[in-house]
Scaffold this motif. Structure first.
Motif, PDB file in Angstrom:
ATOM      1  N   PHE A   1       0.847  -1.004  -0.249  1.00 44.71           N
ATOM      2  CA  PHE A   1      -0.028   0.001  -0.143  1.00 44.71           C
ATOM      3  C   PHE A   1       0.732   1.226  -0.063  1.00 44.71           C
ATOM      4  O   PHE A   1       0.634   2.174  -0.759  1.00 44.71           O
TER       5      PHE A   1
ATOM      6  N   PRO B   1      -9.161  -5.705   2.391  1.00 46.44           N
ATOM      7  CA  PRO B   1      -8.277  -4.753   1.688  1.00 46.44           C
ATOM      8  C   PRO B   1      -7.885  -4.882   0.280  1.00 46.44           C
ATOM      9  O   PRO B   1      -7.399  -3.934  -0.261  1.00 46.44           O
TER      10      PRO B   1
ATOM     11  N   LEU C   1      -5.886   0.686  -6.189  1.00 44.07           N
ATOM     12  CA  LEU C   1      -4.555   1.709  -5.999  1.00 44.07           C
ATOM     13  C   LEU C   1      -3.581   1.388  -6.857  1.00 44.07           C
ATOM     14  O   LEU C   1      -2.977   2.248  -7.565  1.00 44.07           O
TER      15      LEU C   1
ATOM     16  N   SER D   1     -14.470   8.700  -3.359  1.00 45.52           N
ATOM     17  CA  SER D   1     -14.049   7.617  -4.114  1.00 45.52           C
ATOM     18  C   SER D   1     -13.259   8.403  -5.369  1.00 45.52           C
ATOM     19  O   SER D   1     -12.577   7.740  -5.950  1.00 45.52           O
TER      20      SER D   1
ATOM     21  N   THR E   1      -7.833   8.073  -0.936  1.00 45.60           N
ATOM     22  CA  THR E   1      -9.140   7.144  -0.217  1.00 45.60           C
ATOM     23  C   THR E   1      -8.732   5.760  -0.077  1.00 45.60           C
ATOM     24  O   THR E   1      -9.019   5.133   0.695  1.00 45.60           O
ATOM     25  N   TYR E   2      -8.198   5.139  -1.348  1.00 44.31           N
ATOM     26  CA  TYR E   2      -8.202   3.516  -1.671  1.00 44.31           C
ATOM     27  C   TYR E   2      -6.885   3.253  -0.730  1.00 44.31           C
ATOM     28  O   TYR E   2      -6.871   2.187   0.015  1.00 44.31           O
TER      29      TYR E   2
ATOM     30  N   SER F   1      -9.902  12.262   2.220  1.00 50.62           N
ATOM     31  CA  SER F   1      -9.788  10.991   1.678  1.00 50.62           C
ATOM     32  C   SER F   1     -10.027   9.660   2.830  1.00 50.62           C
ATOM     33  O   SER F   1      -9.302   8.787   2.729  1.00 50.62           O
TER      34      SER F   1
ATOM     35  N   ASN G   1      -8.368  -1.295   6.733  1.00 45.94           N
ATOM     36  CA  ASN G   1      -8.839  -2.557   6.820  1.00 45.94           C
ATOM     37  C   ASN G   1      -7.832  -3.813   7.577  1.00 45.94           C
ATOM     38  O   ASN G   1      -8.164  -4.346   7.973  1.00 45.94           O
TER      39      ASN G   1
ATOM     40  N   ASN H   1      -9.058  -2.700  -2.332  1.00 44.56           N
ATOM     41  CA  ASN H   1      -8.424  -1.273  -2.435  1.00 44.56           C
ATOM     42  C   ASN H   1      -7.268  -1.375  -3.140  1.00 44.56           C
ATOM     43  O   ASN H   1      -6.725  -0.340  -3.814  1.00 44.56           O
TER      44      ASN H   1
ATOM     45  N   ARG I   1      -8.451   3.426   2.954  1.00 48.59           N
ATOM     46  CA  ARG I   1      -9.319   2.382   3.418  1.00 48.59           C
ATOM     47  C   ARG I   1      -8.697   1.131   3.427  1.00 48.59           C
ATOM     48  O   ARG I   1      -8.950   0.269   4.252  1.00 48.59           O
ATOM     49  N   GLY I   2      -7.670   0.746   2.683  1.00 46.79           N
ATOM     50  CA  GLY I   2      -6.868  -0.531   2.398  1.00 46.79           C
ATOM     51  C   GLY I   2      -6.029  -0.558   3.792  1.00 46.79           C
ATOM     52  O   GLY I   2      -5.985  -1.810   4.553  1.00 46.79           O
TER      53      GLY I   2
END
Length: 253
Positions: free
Chosen positions: A146, A227, A234, A204, A209-210, A186, A217, A230, A213-214
């Protein structure tokens, strides 16, 4: 000269150039640490108490990480592109075997390494300073891709800014103008529940944001969710923005 040799040589040169700028090195690590100390230790969170920092400390880890994966590559790569343009270095680069994509890849690798170390420092500080409870599971390793993907994505955006802006000052102004709204819109520090209902779908649209979020998670079980979707989004956005950044780099000045 092979691809590995070309990229390795430019990566080494870019790393040495960064390490020579002691102020840049200092603030790469100092800025997120100050953010953690202010919001994590001084302000603190108040679970179920209402307000901006109403979630448990672990909820905000993606936000602290977002500070470095967003601000640092935007300003560093953007400034580097602007500096190369001002010194007509891309015209000289065109006479070498190193392609624009390889140049951007080299500088991205430096940023991934530096920001990876900064992210580790942030991770440890969030646990120690704020008392965040992060579950030690196998999925925790997903934080690494990530971070790497988010840094690569914003290196691409930084290259675009460096191409569009007319000076290093312009790059810094533009990167701050983009980064500050993204940082707070985000799903990083501001939960969707605190935003107007009509605005929530717009979250989104932000690549950050991704990332948030990931990472959430993985590090905050109460968030729930898988995850991997996301991470996939990404990754796709990273390919698009990196390719756009590489294409935008000038061949000559």
């Amino acid at each position: 000269m092979t691809l590995t040799a070309r990229v390795g040589s430019e990566t080494t040169a870019a790393l040495r150039s960064f390490l020579r700028r002691r102020t840049a090195v200092f603030f790469t690590f100092f800025f997120p640490v100050i953010i953690i100390l202010i919001f994590g230790a001084l302000v603190g969170t108040q679970p179920t108490g209402g307000g901006l920092f109403a979630e448990p400390p672990a909820y905000y880890l993606p936000g602290y990480l977002a500070v470095v994966v967003l601000f640092t590559p935007l300003s560093r790569v953007g400034s580097e592109v602007a500096r190369h343009r001002a010194g007509n270095r891309f015209e000289k680069l065109a006479t070498t075997p190193l392609s624009r994509t390889e140049w951007l890849l080299s500088h991205t690798l430096v940023n991934v390494g530096i920001i990876g170390v900064a992210a580790l420092v942030i991770f440890v500080l969030v646990v120690v300073v704020t008392g965040a409870e992060i579950p030690l599971t196998a999925d925790l390793a997903l934080v690494v891709p990530f971070v790497a993907l988010a840094v690569t994505l914003f290196c691409g955006v930084g290259a675009l800014l460096g191409r569009i802006a007319d000076s290093q000052d312009g790059v810094i102004a533009a990167s701050n103008g983009i980064a500050v709204p993204l940082l707070f819109l985000s799903e990083t520090f501001v939960p969707p529940s605190l935003l107007p209902a009509w605005f929530v779908p717009a979250l989104s649209l932000s690549p950050l944001t991704y990332f948030a979020r990931g990472v959430r998670n993985v590090t905050y079980p109460a968030a729930g969710g898988d995850p991997l979707p996301n991470l996939a989004v990404l990754g796709a956005l990273t390919v698009v923005f990196f390719a756009a950044g590489a294409f935008a780099l000038p061949r000559t000045d």
